[in-house]
Write a protein that holds these residues in place. Sequence first.
Motif, mmCIF file in Angstrom:
data_model
loop_
_atom_site.group_PDB
_atom_site.id
_atom_site.type_symbol
_atom_site.label_atom_id
_atom_site.label_comp_id
_atom_site.label_asym_id
_atom_site.label_seq_id
_atom_site.Cartn_x
_atom_site.Cartn_y
_atom_site.Cartn_z
ATOM 1 N N ALA A 1 0.807 -1.215 0.000
ATOM 2 C CA ALA A 1 0.000 0.000 0.000
ATOM 3 C C ALA A 1 0.838 1.261 0.000
ATOM 4 C CB ALA A 1 -0.915 0.011 1.230
ATOM 5 N N ASN B 1 -4.842 6.647 3.175
ATOM 6 C CA ASN B 1 -3.671 6.153 2.448
ATOM 7 C C ASN B 1 -3.837 6.519 0.972
ATOM 8 O OD1 ASN B 1 -1.769 4.508 1.018
ATOM 9 N ND2 ASN B 1 -1.612 3.204 2.821
ATOM 10 N N LEU C 1 -2.354 4.128 -1.730
ATOM 11 C CA LEU C 1 -3.246 3.017 -2.057
ATOM 12 C C LEU C 1 -4.397 3.491 -2.930
ATOM 13 C CD1 LEU C 1 -4.074 0.060 -1.681
ATOM 14 C CD2 LEU C 1 -5.289 0.745 0.402
ATOM 15 N N MET D 1 -6.020 2.728 5.183
ATOM 16 C CA MET D 1 -6.115 1.879 4.001
ATOM 17 C C MET D 1 -7.564 1.689 3.578
ATOM 18 S SD MET D 1 -3.242 -0.934 5.054
ATOM 19 C CE MET D 1 -3.674 -2.044 3.721
#
Length: 440
Positions: free
Chosen positions: A55, A63, A66, A168
């Motif tokens: 990621a 994130n 990502l 994420m």
Amino acid sequence: MSEFKFGFSAPDPDDGRGKDDKSGAGDPNQQPNPFDAFGQLGQMLSQLGQMMSQAGSSTGPVNYDLAKQIAVQKLGGVGFAADQGKAVADAVHLAEMWLDPATTLPAGATTTTAWTARDWVDATLPTWRRLCDPVAQRMSGAWVEALPAEAKQQAGPLLAMVGQMGGMAFGSQLGQALAQLAGEVQTSSDIGLPLGPEGVAALLPANVEEFTKGLERPSSEVLVYLAAREAAHQRLYAHVPWLRQRMLGSVEEFAGGIKIDTAALEQLAGQFDPTNPESLEQAMQSGMLEPQTTPEQQAALTRLETLLALVEGWVDVVVADAVGDRLPGAEALRETLRRRRASGGPAEQTFATLVGLELRPRRLRAAAALWRLVTDQHGMDVRDGLWAHPDLLPTTEDLDDPMEFAERLGAADVDPIAELRKTEPQAEPKPEGGDEGTSG
């Protein structure tokens, strides 16, 4: 992913086991592996480690590494031909000439370019970062605080990963939303917000071509019309210095004041499995964590919707005046885009999920009617002069009664900027006879 558990090495190929006998059950003298009990935990840590390394190194509540990876993977490698890039430049150049007599605001774009969908993601991601961070920060902080003490104790060293997992999860949602949006927008200003770099007029030829298929109009005509809208947006944002900050700041203000349903959050936190990296994203997508809209938030949303409607309404009127009878299908294109903006789409879904609001100019037609009335009764100098200061712009109430607003402008019969300056503090006059400390 490696088939070996995190922290353990590969078995010795000469240990006497058969190739298909990985458990040692066929050897009565084989002693049980004392580490087998930790296999599930080791595999989970291995999966987490690999997922986080893939990621990227992005830190913070979202994130973005990502998000970009997911968006680019979903979009593929669709590009455009060189002649399409030249067609975009020619269309914007022609549109700028048509716009010159339709508004007092000069050209605002210093660069004209054609973008792929991937280019759009790259160019707009800094603005999305600014818009998404406030709500993501509040959500991620509230999530960790809502975890029961037992869950925190059980999570142990994994608790530090919860923040990364939240980033994420947000990044994954953002990446999917950006991919969907990038596949449909035609210009950098397609959803009203100044998402792209300042002074850059950009169109996406592949998306314009796809949009044209159901319109039964020549592609060159559609391209010029969209170029005129993009150029008009650029003029407004370039020459109204406060507008870009006010628009983006309104979204930030709304997102930063979001209230989280702590009861739902605690319920989901109790079900959160720290050994399942997907559980947090599943919880976020369940709908139970949708922000609550407070009265203050509703007032902020109304102000934002009004400002967005005024921008889109002004562009609508100015472009209509600029293209005039030059494009036979201009009125049909105008109506198509009006309905497209009013009915919502990927942009609204993106904002509703990530920022907590639907970005839609609900009062677009009312705003366009007001700008048309002001233009017809007072001219474009007065109309465009209202953008000189936010206090001069029509309010939400003015959209309900545009005739009263136009009459009020006529009754004043004065320069609105001059009147506004009368309310500003005046500098102290210098003493007569020159500077202080000099004798007469």
